[in-house]
Design an enzyme around this catalytic site. Structure first.
Site, PDB file in Angstrom:
ATOM      1  N   HIS A  25       5.054   0.313  -0.264  1.00 26.40           N
ATOM      2  CA  HIS A  25       5.842  -0.626   0.766  1.00 26.40           C
ATOM      3  C   HIS A  25       4.646  -1.580   1.266  1.00 26.40           C
ATOM      4  O   HIS A  25       3.471  -1.706   0.360  1.00 26.40           O
ATOM      5  CB  HIS A  25       6.415   0.153   1.825  1.00 26.40           C
ATOM      6  CG  HIS A  25       5.233   0.758   2.731  1.00 26.40           C
ATOM      7  ND1 HIS A  25       4.724   2.019   2.280  1.00 26.40           N
ATOM      8  CD2 HIS A  25       4.756   0.310   4.035  1.00 26.40           C
ATOM      9  CE1 HIS A  25       3.745   2.399   3.516  1.00 26.40           C
ATOM     10  NE2 HIS A  25       3.807   1.338   4.257  1.00 26.40           N
TER      11      HIS A  25
ATOM     12  N   CYS B 195       5.777   6.393   4.811  1.00 26.08           N
ATOM     13  CA  CYS B 195       4.643   5.583   4.289  1.00 26.08           C
ATOM     14  C   CYS B 195       3.998   6.370   3.030  1.00 26.08           C
ATOM     15  O   CYS B 195       3.332   5.557   2.304  1.00 26.08           O
ATOM     16  CB  CYS B 195       3.485   5.429   5.243  1.00 26.08           C
ATOM     17  SG  CYS B 195       3.862   4.611   6.749  1.00 26.08           S
TER      18      CYS B 195
ATOM     19  N   GLU C 272      -1.241  -4.073  11.634  1.00 36.87           N
ATOM     20  CA  GLU C 272      -0.332  -3.732  10.626  1.00 36.87           C
ATOM     21  C   GLU C 272       1.230  -4.020  10.518  1.00 36.87           C
ATOM     22  O   GLU C 272       1.638  -4.716   9.653  1.00 36.87           O
ATOM     23  CB  GLU C 272      -0.308  -1.990  10.221  1.00 36.87           C
ATOM     24  CG  GLU C 272       0.186  -1.808   9.000  1.00 36.87           C
ATOM     25  CD  GLU C 272       0.107  -0.229   8.629  1.00 36.87           C
ATOM     26  OE1 GLU C 272      -1.032   0.182   8.217  1.00 36.87           O
ATOM     27  OE2 GLU C 272       0.953   0.682   9.127  1.00 36.87           O
TER      28      GLU C 272
ATOM     29  N   HIS D  12       2.955  -4.871   3.955  1.00 40.24           N
ATOM     30  CA  HIS D  12       2.963  -5.496   5.623  1.00 40.24           C
ATOM     31  C   HIS D  12       2.370  -6.741   5.483  1.00 40.24           C
ATOM     32  O   HIS D  12       1.544  -7.262   4.637  1.00 40.24           O
ATOM     33  CB  HIS D  12       1.888  -4.446   6.346  1.00 40.24           C
ATOM     34  CG  HIS D  12       2.472  -3.155   6.547  1.00 40.24           C
ATOM     35  ND1 HIS D  12       3.569  -2.816   7.288  1.00 40.24           N
ATOM     36  CD2 HIS D  12       2.068  -2.017   5.989  1.00 40.24           C
ATOM     37  CE1 HIS D  12       3.643  -1.578   7.089  1.00 40.24           C
ATOM     38  NE2 HIS D  12       2.756  -1.024   6.713  1.00 40.24           N
TER      39      HIS D  12
ATOM     40  N   ASP E 169      -5.258 -10.576  -0.056  1.00 39.33           N
ATOM     41  CA  ASP E 169      -3.899 -11.137   0.043  1.00 39.33           C
ATOM     42  C   ASP E 169      -3.260 -10.989  -1.213  1.00 39.33           C
ATOM     43  O   ASP E 169      -3.869 -11.287  -2.405  1.00 39.33           O
ATOM     44  CB  ASP E 169      -4.138 -12.681   0.279  1.00 39.33           C
ATOM     45  CG  ASP E 169      -3.215 -13.432   0.738  1.00 39.33           C
ATOM     46  OD1 ASP E 169      -1.881 -12.723   1.354  1.00 39.33           O
ATOM     47  OD2 ASP E 169      -2.861 -14.621   0.437  1.00 39.33           O
ATOM     48  N   HIS E 170      -2.040 -10.668  -1.057  1.00 41.79           N
ATOM     49  CA  HIS E 170      -1.177 -10.608  -2.142  1.00 41.79           C
ATOM     50  C   HIS E 170      -1.522  -9.599  -3.278  1.00 41.79           C
ATOM     51  O   HIS E 170      -1.581  -9.695  -4.419  1.00 41.79           O
ATOM     52  CB  HIS E 170      -0.773 -11.777  -2.935  1.00 41.79           C
ATOM     53  CG  HIS E 170       0.265 -12.623  -2.013  1.00 41.79           C
ATOM     54  ND1 HIS E 170      -0.083 -13.205  -0.896  1.00 41.79           N
ATOM     55  CD2 HIS E 170       1.452 -12.943  -2.103  1.00 41.79           C
ATOM     56  CE1 HIS E 170       0.843 -14.001  -0.289  1.00 41.79           C
ATOM     57  NE2 HIS E 170       2.068 -13.781  -1.102  1.00 41.79           N
TER      58      HIS E 170
ATOM     59  N   HIS F 262       0.831  -1.177   0.031  1.00 37.75           N
ATOM     60  CA  HIS F 262      -0.083  -0.123   0.085  1.00 37.75           C
ATOM     61  C   HIS F 262       0.810   1.442   0.104  1.00 37.75           C
ATOM     62  O   HIS F 262       2.188   1.250   0.249  1.00 37.75           O
ATOM     63  CB  HIS F 262      -0.871  -0.085   1.323  1.00 37.75           C
ATOM     64  CG  HIS F 262      -0.432   0.232   2.540  1.00 37.75           C
ATOM     65  ND1 HIS F 262      -1.279   0.826   3.612  1.00 37.75           N
ATOM     66  CD2 HIS F 262       0.660   0.515   2.970  1.00 37.75           C
ATOM     67  CE1 HIS F 262      -0.402   1.072   4.460  1.00 37.75           C
ATOM     68  NE2 HIS F 262       0.578   0.738   4.192  1.00 37.75           N
TER      69      HIS F 262
END
Lengths: 138, 138, 138, 138, 138, 138
Positions: free
Chosen positions: C42, C36, C127, C44, C82-83, C17
């Site tokens: 980047h 961020c 996070e 998480h 996810d991913h 994100h």
């Protein structure tokens, strides 16, 4: 870059078991295994750490395909032992007591044929976060 | 400083259990409880979080003596359930199925008389690190 | 036994994100969001804690069927995020910045229609292990 | 969307302390505080969980700037208590015994003036992973 | 006392990445890397475990100054990779795919010149708590 | 089955300590040990991992009796160091500074005579979750 790399994958299963040598008296089993000898069983959340060691493919940067490894572990370990009674449901423990040491060795024996022979395989098994075993195998 | 403070103490026990309504068919139990209905039992490492809420004694800075609380939890919860089969060994679960919700409520009932009545008591129970219940009680 | 009980289920997804208000300058975004705001993203490992609160069924001892809840969370939350790149792949974050607070609220909005209306739903989202949010919802 | 959201930030410090009421005899302190009354001190890795609760800014999607919150916690809590002897080095504990309950309340008092007054502040403090306190404050 | 001792220090960074061989088709990359091949990236909280092995200085009782080691890791690893896109922002991964195995090897290459040559250096890298790699290096 | 197996047991103690070479100036100690040189002490929750390596008894499936090992560790390590000041209360650290490396070596020396000589013994000691040492011993 000539050193081998290890890749690790965690899995888990929840199972019941009892620790007792069948040919021993209840007293002797209690002396050796304490509360773990309860004939009505107790249980654990087992965490399995699977280690595969070898050399990384220079094109893909991977040692072994983790997607495939995950499927092998699910099928061979989790489906076999999850929500089972290791003593009653699992033929692997008819002649071997399901101690954390023996479960570790049994998981190594089960997974070894599914891992390419040029890669080493090691198993660590957590019976609780404070009690675990490791079998480095080959 | 007029807000209540909570103090928490973790405990644990390893136990076997089975989830099934005795009057139901195996099929109906499997549909509802899935693998947890295995008649040979499975098991877990249970982590119990005991919360006591109230006001701090201004002289000692404590809410309840943790040494005493630890002994109460060991005697009333850990000694009672550790290395037991909740269905077969524990009369608390003759008429109640040992789901994570019910075990949570039972632990609250067991501990409540041992905690001073001006203090609130809450129980959280981890069946696995990813599956847990909480009973805030009173 | 008249107090409501909560049952919790953890899930997870790994995502990329970026935090930035589209209409702001890069300078203003950097001042507010620091690292961020990196325009190349980047990421998480997000851990989702789903809480359902209500009363236990006296016959089964359960609040909500965990097998069913697990499938709902997998389908509605894990498969969706996810991913993924939350900014580029997920329409939920076209008009809302994917901060940990907003992702928490969005997961509540997504799951709410799938949970019986007599049960409360709350979401906590990690996070990182040291940075998380909670939306108690209803 | 009208419910308040909470954002959490973890911090930590390693400190020595002793639990004893100065006006009491050694015997009485040992009876109450056990090994924690050791006059030569013992110590812990303290984990602090700071909770801030309020409404999310619709433009940025944040409740409070985490970069700023992190700096406040480092300066006001970590720099003050890390690698210190709470009894000997910290004036906050001259008149209050550094129990986990009191440290929790003191951290709330220290941080409260640094958090906007329309936001609630709560503190949880882990003395060990199995022993912790919470002060919900306001 | 003649055996070598190891000292370990954990660090972390949050990053986005994509796994794909640039010269391969999307289909072949998807087959090999699954969801990790998402061209819009996904991300992880990476935990780095740095191991330094050697003999303890008899006067200070330390193997390597942890204050200095912490600064080296912050500067060389965390500042370099934290809140970055490993594929787009980091020249280390132009010719090597940022798999967990390769990131592990790259961190070893980066840190090796900063550690005294009579000490061994090993790196373990957690991509998630359930998926990690280790490069024992030298 | 001819490979040795390892069994691990975790223990813990909470202690105060100070890192400083007695013959050095305060300045030199501060330069080397930083905040750890605080003359008023600081402290930690120490986690000890005891590893015993050898061959499994074919009849019982165990390497060493964990009940007995647990008692040895409680008596020899936990009772000795828990809620102590390592510098002031423990003669083991009169001539050796209680660094994480030295505590690790000392625990190995203490436990070695209590473990059968055909089994190897290794110690890992966590001073914090992010800072630890390992002494593989023999």
């Amino acid at each position: 870059m000539s050193y081998p790399v290890s890749i690790y994958r965690m899995a888990h299963f929840n199972a019941a078991h009892q620790l007792a040598v069948p040919s021993w008296s209840a007293e002797r089993n209690n002396e050796t295994f304490g509360k773990c000898a309860n004939p009505n069983f107790h249980g654990h959340n087992y965490e399995v750490e699977v280690r595969v060691t070898g050399h990384v493919d220079p094109e893909t940067g991977i040692l072994i395909n983790l997607k495939d490894l995950k499927v092998i572990i699910e099928k061979e370990v989790e489906d076999r032992f999850d929500h089972k009674n290791l003593n009653l449901d699992c033929p692997e423990f008819i002649e071997r007591i399901p101690t954390v040491e023996n479960i570790c060795i049994v998981i190594h024996e089960i997974l070894r044929p599914h891992i390419p022979s040029d890669l080493d395989l090691g198993i660590r098994l957590y019976e609780t976060p404070r009690n675990f075993a490791e079998y480095p195998g080959k």
